[in-house]
Write a protein that holds these residues in place. Structure first.
Motif, mmCIF file in Angstrom:
data_model
loop_
_atom_site.group_PDB
_atom_site.id
_atom_site.type_symbol
_atom_site.label_atom_id
_atom_site.label_comp_id
_atom_site.label_asym_id
_atom_site.label_seq_id
_atom_site.Cartn_x
_atom_site.Cartn_y
_atom_site.Cartn_z
ATOM 1 N N VAL A 87 -23.001 -8.789 -3.477
ATOM 2 C CA VAL A 87 -21.883 -7.947 -2.955
ATOM 3 C C VAL A 87 -21.335 -6.783 -3.660
ATOM 4 O O VAL A 87 -21.569 -6.848 -5.018
ATOM 5 C CB VAL A 87 -20.669 -8.734 -2.396
ATOM 6 C CG1 VAL A 87 -21.018 -9.771 -1.026
ATOM 7 C CG2 VAL A 87 -19.947 -9.483 -3.474
ATOM 8 N N PRO A 88 -20.790 -5.902 -3.191
ATOM 9 C CA PRO A 88 -20.192 -4.519 -4.060
ATOM 10 C C PRO A 88 -19.205 -5.244 -4.847
ATOM 11 O O PRO A 88 -18.502 -6.175 -4.685
ATOM 12 C CB PRO A 88 -19.595 -3.676 -2.997
ATOM 13 C CG PRO A 88 -20.365 -3.872 -1.554
ATOM 14 C CD PRO A 88 -20.783 -5.485 -1.837
ATOM 15 N N ASP A 89 -18.824 -4.528 -6.353
ATOM 16 C CA ASP A 89 -17.891 -5.152 -6.876
ATOM 17 C C ASP A 89 -16.389 -5.125 -6.220
ATOM 18 O O ASP A 89 -16.146 -4.317 -5.654
ATOM 19 C CB ASP A 89 -17.577 -4.343 -8.258
ATOM 20 C CG ASP A 89 -19.066 -4.260 -9.239
ATOM 21 O OD1 ASP A 89 -19.985 -5.020 -8.753
ATOM 22 O OD2 ASP A 89 -19.157 -3.340 -10.193
ATOM 23 N N GLY A 90 -15.782 -6.311 -6.423
ATOM 24 C CA GLY A 90 -14.381 -6.426 -6.089
ATOM 25 C C GLY A 90 -14.493 -7.215 -4.626
ATOM 26 O O GLY A 90 -13.577 -7.612 -4.346
ATOM 27 N N GLU A 91 -15.599 -7.496 -3.904
ATOM 28 C CA GLU A 91 -15.785 -8.240 -2.838
ATOM 29 C C GLU A 91 -16.363 -9.657 -3.026
ATOM 30 O O GLU A 91 -16.444 -10.150 -1.837
ATOM 31 C CB GLU A 91 -16.594 -7.525 -1.944
ATOM 32 C CG GLU A 91 -16.268 -6.097 -1.449
ATOM 33 C CD GLU A 91 -16.885 -5.279 -0.497
ATOM 34 O OE1 GLU A 91 -17.607 -5.706 0.041
ATOM 35 O OE2 GLU A 91 -16.667 -4.014 -0.453
ATOM 36 N N GLN A 92 -16.449 -10.160 -4.075
ATOM 37 C CA GLN A 92 -17.211 -11.041 -4.211
ATOM 38 C C GLN A 92 -16.356 -12.593 -3.862
ATOM 39 O O GLN A 92 -16.862 -13.515 -3.267
ATOM 40 C CB GLN A 92 -17.613 -11.564 -5.824
ATOM 41 C CG GLN A 92 -16.522 -11.630 -6.837
ATOM 42 C CD GLN A 92 -15.876 -10.328 -7.382
ATOM 43 O OE1 GLN A 92 -16.320 -9.257 -6.806
ATOM 44 N NE2 GLN A 92 -15.156 -10.252 -8.085
ATOM 45 N N LEU A 93 -14.883 -12.614 -3.938
ATOM 46 C CA LEU A 93 -14.202 -13.668 -3.628
ATOM 47 C C LEU A 93 -13.933 -13.610 -2.341
ATOM 48 O O LEU A 93 -14.038 -14.797 -1.485
ATOM 49 C CB LEU A 93 -12.788 -13.424 -4.244
ATOM 50 C CG LEU A 93 -11.567 -14.445 -3.795
ATOM 51 C CD1 LEU A 93 -12.497 -16.040 -4.027
ATOM 52 C CD2 LEU A 93 -10.432 -14.329 -4.537
#
Length: 277
Positions: free
Chosen positions: A196-202
């Motif tokens: 996923v794009p950075d920052g969207e993993q959680l």
């Protein structure tokens, strides 16, 4: 929604932040000033968080993530190294569960865990992924299993699970060199299930956890246990053992209240509200 910190020693700063969201338990590495390198206290607090996940019948799925710019820089060897004795390293606190499931004693983990990684993910971070069930990675994540460059071998399960998960050659390419690899490679070999794009993993990991938590919890745990039985026992013996266990597990689950709810929901074409009985 509640948040707390599991710790044997309240005077020690929190290394793991724990937050409950419905049936999901979030567990966050919280040592960002050290790139979330795992000292002994972090390992012990994580085991306590896993113990909470196991014991509470209202909790169905765990999600592991990290505060700061990195998932983990691996072991803090300056702190952990001196604690390794002739008997090994005991990281499991009383009431805890080994997150890496390599301890010869202690309770097994029976509930699914989803991991969200980003930034740097070294050594025990990869091994935690391998010991878990689903991994989501930010696109810029960098991985490495660097123990050989420190004169030791991976002792958190990589030697056992890495070849099974990604194939012998793929595992040896990275374990025997200690080289760094990117998230695209991790996804290609099957170490990571979603990029996923950075920052969207959680958020992505939580979405998967919520889907798992919406299923019948006893059925989820039985599925997980049967798959692990096959994996642990080896190819032929494991498949036979898992096959033998399938029918008794099916009979047990059909008799549960959740099975009735699931069947009714299917007939009525509505989502089921499972209760774990």
């Amino acid at each position: 929604m509640t948040e707390h910190t599991p710790s044997e020693n309240p005077s020690v700063s929190p290394r793991i932040l724990v937050e409950r969201r419905g049936h999901i338990l979030l567990m966050a590495f919280n040592r960002p000033e050290k790139r979330n390198a795992a000292d002994f206290e972090l390992l012990r607090q994580l085991s306590l968080a896993y113990g909470e996940l196991e014991r509470d019948p209202e909790l169905r799925v765990g999600v592991v993530h990290a505060v700061g710019e990195h998932f983990t820089a691996g072991l803090d060897l300056a702190d952990v190294g001196p604690r390794i004795t002739a008997a090994g390293l005991d990281i499991v606190a009383e009431g805890g569960v080994d997150p890496w499931q390599v301890s010869p004693t202690g309770p097994p983990r029976t509930k699914p865990v989803v991991i969200a990684v980003h930034g740097t993910c070294l050594t025990l971070g990869i091994e935690l992924m391998l010991a878990s069930d689903v991994t989501v990675a930010a696109q810029s994540t960098r991985f490495a299993q660097i123990e050989v460059s420190r004169g030791i071998l991976p002792f958190g399960g990589a030697t056992i699970r890495f070849p099974r998960a990604v194939g012998w050659g793929n595992a040896m390419r990275w374990m025997l060199t200690g080289d760094t690899f990117d998230a695209i490679e991790a996804h290609r070999i099957g170490l990571v299930q979603q990029l996923v794009p950075d920052g969207e993993q959680l958020d992505a990991a939580l979405a998967i956890a919520e889907r798992i938590a919406a299923q019948a919890p006893l059925a989820v745990q039985a599925t997980l246990a049967n798959a692990r039985l096959a994996e642990r026992a080896g190819d032929d013996a494991g498949q036979v053992a898992a096959a033998v266990a399938l029918q008794p597990e099916l009979v047990r689950l059909v008799a549960t209240e959740d099975s009735v709810r699931g069947m009714q929901a299917f007939v009525n074409r509505q989502p089921a509200d499972f209760v774990g009985r």
